[in-house]
Design an enzyme around this catalytic site. Structure first.
Site, short mmCIF file in Angstrom:
data_model
loop_
_atom_site.label_atom_id
_atom_site.label_comp_id
_atom_site.label_asym_id
_atom_site.label_seq_id
_atom_site.Cartn_x
_atom_site.Cartn_y
_atom_site.Cartn_z
N ARG A 97 0.75 -1.10 0.05
CA ARG A 97 0.08 -0.13 0.11
C ARG A 97 0.92 1.29 0.05
NH1 ARG A 97 1.61 2.23 3.84
NH2 ARG A 97 0.44 4.03 3.38
N GLY A 98 0.16 2.61 -0.02
CA GLY A 98 1.04 3.83 -0.33
C GLY A 98 1.03 3.77 -1.75
N ALA A 99 0.60 5.01 -2.41
CA ALA A 99 0.77 5.07 -3.91
C ALA A 99 2.44 4.73 -4.43
CB ALA A 99 0.36 6.68 -4.01
N ALA A 100 3.36 5.27 -3.98
CA ALA A 100 4.72 5.17 -4.53
C ALA A 100 5.01 3.62 -4.30
CB ALA A 100 5.75 5.94 -3.88
N ARG A 104 -6.55 -0.93 -7.71
CA ARG A 104 -6.86 0.44 -6.80
C ARG A 104 -6.91 1.62 -7.70
NH1 ARG A 104 -4.37 1.18 -1.27
NH2 ARG A 104 -6.24 2.10 -0.69
N CYS A 114 -1.71 9.58 7.91
CA CYS A 114 -1.67 8.43 7.16
C CYS A 114 0.11 7.81 7.06
CB CYS A 114 -2.22 8.44 5.69
SG CYS A 114 -2.29 6.70 4.88
N ASP A 138 -1.96 10.94 -3.25
CA ASP A 138 -2.11 9.83 -4.22
C ASP A 138 -2.39 10.17 -5.50
OD1 ASP A 138 -3.16 8.67 -1.42
OD2 ASP A 138 -2.73 6.80 -2.87
N ASN A 196 -5.62 12.60 -1.50
CA ASN A 196 -4.79 11.82 -0.43
C ASN A 196 -5.60 11.11 0.54
OD1 ASN A 196 -2.29 10.98 0.49
ND2 ASN A 196 -2.41 12.28 2.27
N LYS A 198 3.13 11.39 -9.39
CA LYS A 198 1.81 11.62 -8.68
C LYS A 198 0.63 12.78 -9.38
CE LYS A 198 2.78 8.79 -5.00
NZ LYS A 198 3.44 9.52 -3.98
#
Ligand code: RUB
Length: 306
Positions: free
Chosen positions: A16-19, A57, A121, A190, A200, A226
């Site tokens: 998880r986490g966009a990067a 996602r 987060c 995000d 985000n 992003k």
């Protein structure tokens, strides 16, 4: 690991986490491609795998940008195509990793010695700024929000604790109560749209409002991946809504006949509440999002295929 397993890990938020999602998906697509044997079906299999990863996602655009980076592959023979996929994937991963360090180096300059920060987060880019400032010897402390329902604040808490950074853990609803003690908010992203809106983790926009009210600078840490070329094309960002069971246990919910749970994973913060976006190519105002998309993502509108 096959593509189905990789997609499942993103869906169930093991990754998880966009990067991290983008790098993981690009790596999975590269490894899948290198193992494809079928000559005549190569392009179809790659494009099917890419779609499967993209369908995991919907909100973080770095997944989309990563997959599309690799899907620009060229070559006539399968071996040439594999070579091209490998080199594009490795280049994307290297750029993403370098961006994180550069964001830390640029962003830490905005943090004054003795500052109290707040983050929400778990963002690798935001933490890169915070950790770099601390490693440079700045005395800082950080308020970390719990980030219900998935409690990613616990991951942040551990990362900061491992560095030795003094941290205060608070529930999400305590943000406004503590804002008067905070010198700067630093969050990740995000997606950033062409007009500079931030998407985000749910709750980010409330933190931005509280920061705005208290005149506390609100800083976003986001690599150029992003930024969303899709929004330049007029598309709206789709906000993922996750299962009710993340918020209320099934046994509790089952007791009621007239109750449903709404569980959006992200929210939108208008650019008016954002003081600065720290990217790997510089600290920019949100109004410059359009320029980043045109100049750094290299998507001309007319070339964009959706
Ligand atoms: C994670 C989240 C993070 C951004 C940025 O949401 O909202 O703030 O993804 O993180 P989730 P990074 O846990 O639902 O994936 O800077 O690491 O890309």
């Amino acid at each position: 690991m096959n593509i189905d397993e990789a997609a499942e890990k993103i869906k169930n938020m093991e990754i998880r986490g966009a990067a991290k999602i983008a790098v993981f998906a690009v790596r999975a697509l590269r490894d899948f491609a290198l193992n494809v044997e079928a000559e005549d079906e190569f392009d179809t299999l790659i494009s099917r795998a890419a779609t499967k990863l993209l369908d995991t996602r919907p909100t973080a655009v770095s997944l989309y940008n990563g997959i599309h980076y690799v899907m620009k592959y060229s070559g006539i023979t399968v071996n040439e195509k594999k070579e091209s996929i490998k080199s594009l994937a490795d280049e994307f991963i290297e750029r993403a990793e370098r961006a994180n360090e550069q964001i830390g180096r640029i962003g830490e300059k905005r943090i004054k010695n003795g500052s109290t920060l707040m983050t929400h987060c778990n963002s690798s880019a935001a933490l890169s700024i915070i950790k770099t400032a601390f490693r440079k010897g700045k005395k800082i402390e950080v308020y970390v929000t719990e980030s219900r329902p998935r409690k990613q604040g616990l991951i942040t808490l551990k990362e900061l604790d491992d560095e030795g950074i003094p941290t205060k853990f608070i529930v999400d609803s305590a943000v406004r109560y503590f804002m008067k003690d905070v010198d700067m908010v630093v969050v990740g992203a995000d997606t950033i749209t062409a007009n500079g809106t931030l998407i985000n983790k749910i709750g980010t926009s409330q933190i931005a409002l509280a920061a705005h009210e208290a005149r506390v600078p609100f800083i976003v840490a986001a690599e150029t991946f992003k930024f969303s070329p899709k929004t330049l094309h007029g598309e709206l960002v789709s906000i993922e809504e996750r299962e009710a069971s993340e918020v209320l246990e099934d046994e509790v919910l089952d007791k009621y006949s007239h109750v449903t749970v709404r569980n959006p994973a992200f929210d939108t913060t208008p650019r008016e509440y954002i003081d600065l976006i720290i990217t790997e190519v510089g600290a920019i105002p949100p109004e410059m999002a359009y320029v980043i998309i045109r100049e750094y993502l290299g998507y001309a509108l007319e070339e964009f295929e959706g």
